[in-house]
Design a protein around this motif. Sequence first.
Motif, PDB file in Angstrom:
ATOM      1  N   GLY A  82       1.388   8.179  -6.035  1.00 24.01           N
ATOM      2  CA  GLY A  82       0.161   8.955  -6.171  1.00 24.01           C
ATOM      3  C   GLY A  82       0.419  10.451  -6.088  1.00 24.01           C
ATOM      4  N   GLU A  83      -0.693  11.201  -6.024  1.00 27.90           N
ATOM      5  CA  GLU A  83      -0.605  12.656  -5.893  1.00 27.90           C
ATOM      6  C   GLU A  83      -1.276  13.079  -4.593  1.00 27.90           C
ATOM      7  OE1 GLU A  83       0.767  15.074  -7.539  1.00 27.90           O
ATOM      8  OE2 GLU A  83       1.266  14.308  -9.540  1.00 27.90           O
ATOM      9  N   THR A  97      -4.408  10.676  -4.271  1.00 23.39           N
ATOM     10  CA  THR A  97      -5.048  10.356  -5.535  1.00 23.39           C
ATOM     11  C   THR A  97      -4.114   9.384  -6.252  1.00 23.39           C
ATOM     12  OG1 THR A  97      -5.881  12.597  -5.593  1.00 23.39           O
ATOM     13  CG2 THR A  97      -6.043  11.333  -7.630  1.00 23.39           C
ATOM     14  N   LEU A  98      -4.591   8.172  -6.473  1.00 23.09           N
ATOM     15  CA  LEU A  98      -3.715   7.162  -7.053  1.00 23.09           C
ATOM     16  C   LEU A  98      -3.368   7.521  -8.490  1.00 23.09           C
ATOM     17  CD1 LEU A  98      -5.298   3.903  -5.626  1.00 23.09           C
ATOM     18  CD2 LEU A  98      -3.406   5.255  -4.728  1.00 23.09           C
ATOM     19  N   GLY A  99      -2.188   7.134  -8.881  1.00 16.82           N
ATOM     20  CA  GLY A  99      -1.755   7.440 -10.239  1.00 16.82           C
ATOM     21  C   GLY A  99      -0.322   6.977 -10.392  1.00 16.82           C
ATOM     22  N   ILE A 101       0.850  -1.200   0.000  1.00 19.52           N
ATOM     23  CA  ILE A 101       0.000   0.000   0.000  1.00 19.52           C
ATOM     24  C   ILE A 101       0.887   1.252   0.000  1.00 19.52           C
ATOM     25  CG2 ILE A 101      -1.646   1.354   1.360  1.00 19.52           C
ATOM     26  CD1 ILE A 101      -2.731  -1.366   2.394  1.00 19.52           C
ATOM     27  N   ILE A 102       1.918   1.236   0.829  1.00 21.25           N
ATOM     28  CA  ILE A 102       2.816   2.395   0.896  1.00 21.25           C
ATOM     29  C   ILE A 102       3.485   2.609  -0.456  1.00 21.25           C
ATOM     30  CG2 ILE A 102       4.911   3.300   1.962  1.00 21.25           C
ATOM     31  CD1 ILE A 102       4.142   1.904   4.497  1.00 21.25           C
ATOM     32  N   LEU A 103       3.896   1.482  -1.085  1.00 19.11           N
ATOM     33  CA  LEU A 103       4.554   1.590  -2.389  1.00 19.11           C
ATOM     34  C   LEU A 103       3.602   2.227  -3.408  1.00 19.11           C
ATOM     35  CD1 LEU A 103       7.107   0.859  -4.032  1.00 19.11           C
ATOM     36  CD2 LEU A 103       5.954  -1.253  -4.682  1.00 19.11           C
ATOM     37  N   VAL A 104       2.347   1.775  -3.405  1.00 15.00           N
ATOM     38  CA  VAL A 104       1.364   2.325  -4.347  1.00 15.00           C
ATOM     39  C   VAL A 104       1.132   3.814  -4.064  1.00 15.00           C
ATOM     40  CG1 VAL A 104      -1.048   2.228  -5.080  1.00 15.00           C
ATOM     41  CG2 VAL A 104       0.235   0.103  -4.773  1.00 15.00           C
TER      42      VAL A 104
END
Lengths: 357, 297
Positions: free
Chosen positions: B50-51, B59-61, B43-46
């Motif tokens: 993000g923004e 905001t995932l990206g 989760i931290i990696l994802v």
Amino acid sequence: MRVFTIGSAPARGMLAALTALALGTWAHPTVAADAPSELNLFAWSEYIPTSVIEGFEKESGIKVNYEEYASNEEMLAKLVSGASKYDLLQPSEYTVEALIKEDRLQPLDKSKLPNLKNVEAWYTTQAHDSGLKYSVPYMSGTVGIVVNKEKVKEPVTGYDDVFKDAHKGRIVVLDDAVEIVTWAMATQGKGPAQVNSENVAATRPVLERWLPLVKVYDSDSPKTALLNGDVDIGIVWSGEGAILVNEAPEKFQYILPKEGAHMFIDSLAIPKDAPHPEAAHAFIDYLLRPEVSRKISEEFPYTNPNVGARKLLSDKERNNEASYPKGSPRLEIFRDMGPTAVEIDELFTDVKAKSAS
Amino acid sequence: MRQADTAFESASGNRRAPRLTAYLLLTPLLVWVMAFVVAPALIILVYSFGERQVLGGVTLGFSLRSWARVGDPIYLAILWRSVEYAGITTLICLVVGYPVAFVVGRASERHRPLLLTLVMIPFWTSFLIRTYAWVTILKSEGLLNSLLLQLSWISEPIEMMYTPFAVIIGLVYTFVPFMILPIYGSVEKLDASLIEAALDLGAGPWRAFWKVILPLTRPGISAGVLLVFVPALGLYAVNDILGGGRVDMIGNVIENQFKGTARNWPFGAALGTALLGAFALAFWLTRRPGRADRAAG
């Protein structure tokens, strides 16, 4: 008996459940969804006296679950994660503004808040929530200078008198980038409403001069270093200053900086998705009663926005200049800073790192 | 992992219930590791790509903005300072802890439990309370300064609070049991006859120590170094309480991204992931000599 393996369905189910737990989608254990006699209060740590909460519980039969936070941002982090549903928040004015902008608060039902009349008129006209549509002031305060008069003999009137080479290693300040950057802006003649990239960047030379002089950064209990004799001068919350002045008036003095001081208004507000808005309104109105609000002042001597409560204070409390400043000092409240907050954080972290001896 | 290995061995030894039992025994651990180590790390990696959102949150990206900032010299310098503090702490813990572990490990079996209890007694009190106790000892008008003044060893209080010295004291105090216990484990298993053999064959005490005792207790040392260095690198509470927050540790910077004014979760996540990578590197570096030893032994 069948023994399941890693790949079998029950094991996968358990794994999914535990992963959900780790992801924070699990229902918060302290929050019972539809018990009408509950209030999930999410407020600053050590800011609402236990006696007040117990008094409300006894009178209303509503059980108060008090969850604590240590900064507006910590509160936002938990609120945004959506892991728990809260009924009542205690954001400061700039956070109220940000929450209103993001449509996270519900408008207050004033018919349920008859005691709102006790709030001083000045508080109803502030820009972050003009007319108090979404928030009610709980306590307000200032950020000012505390001097140990036994150690610091020369007069102190403003920020530049604090950050002098003579005080190197004898200074405590709040561990708060926004506070310190706005103090530096004040010495350059700019108020907190003028926070923008350019003005923030312009404070770098001031910070480079100031930060190497600081001994302690502490937002939680800045009075401790002053009481312990580890520092002689500091810039702290007025409530902390008031406690020091109460404890040793001959030793400590609270001064509002002449360049302009930051004033904060800690408020009460109900999130849009609050499960128990009725209970939240009842609690707000209870806190607005003069005799209840007076009890809060006793324990946390900030500036009480409640005119009725102020009448009940003792002379000593009323005359404490940290709680109730004399004259008409320049006071300014913060506005929501948006993305500039990231630049403030980076600038402060950078200068602080380079100031380390 | 040693217990897990044993479970595997015994399970494969029993032909009537091959492997299944082993998996069953491993399941709680695997689930735990998945749910509380692997999933949060992912989760931290994802998040790190993000923004930033206005109120916090992500905001995932796929943005490299946060990762670009991780490489900024400001943060590398702070990370390096954290490594220095953790390194000094580990070294002092080793120098202080090894003799203690040795004495406890070689003590008679009657005294050992008592000595071990003494090492562990501090754990009975909360870590924060113990750290605040150090404030009482180290402050200007504190116990230590009062004592030294009374003895007339000093004429005015020494400044100890809010210095790097105080931070290191606090860290060493917190972590020294984590060094003592694994080394004790190695010392206890040490075969006395090997030391006697070394001495009989003409080695002096120093040589016996360097050539026999030290290599044989190395697994304990490796474990101790890891158990002290890794948490010391991330712990910033001691730095805040005893160091007055004057210098930021990498942990402070990460905390600020979530609970401070910046509300910059993606950057906090990127720093956290980088720190996790640093831990993995530290682990890899300390594991390697241990393996070589075991192969040689």
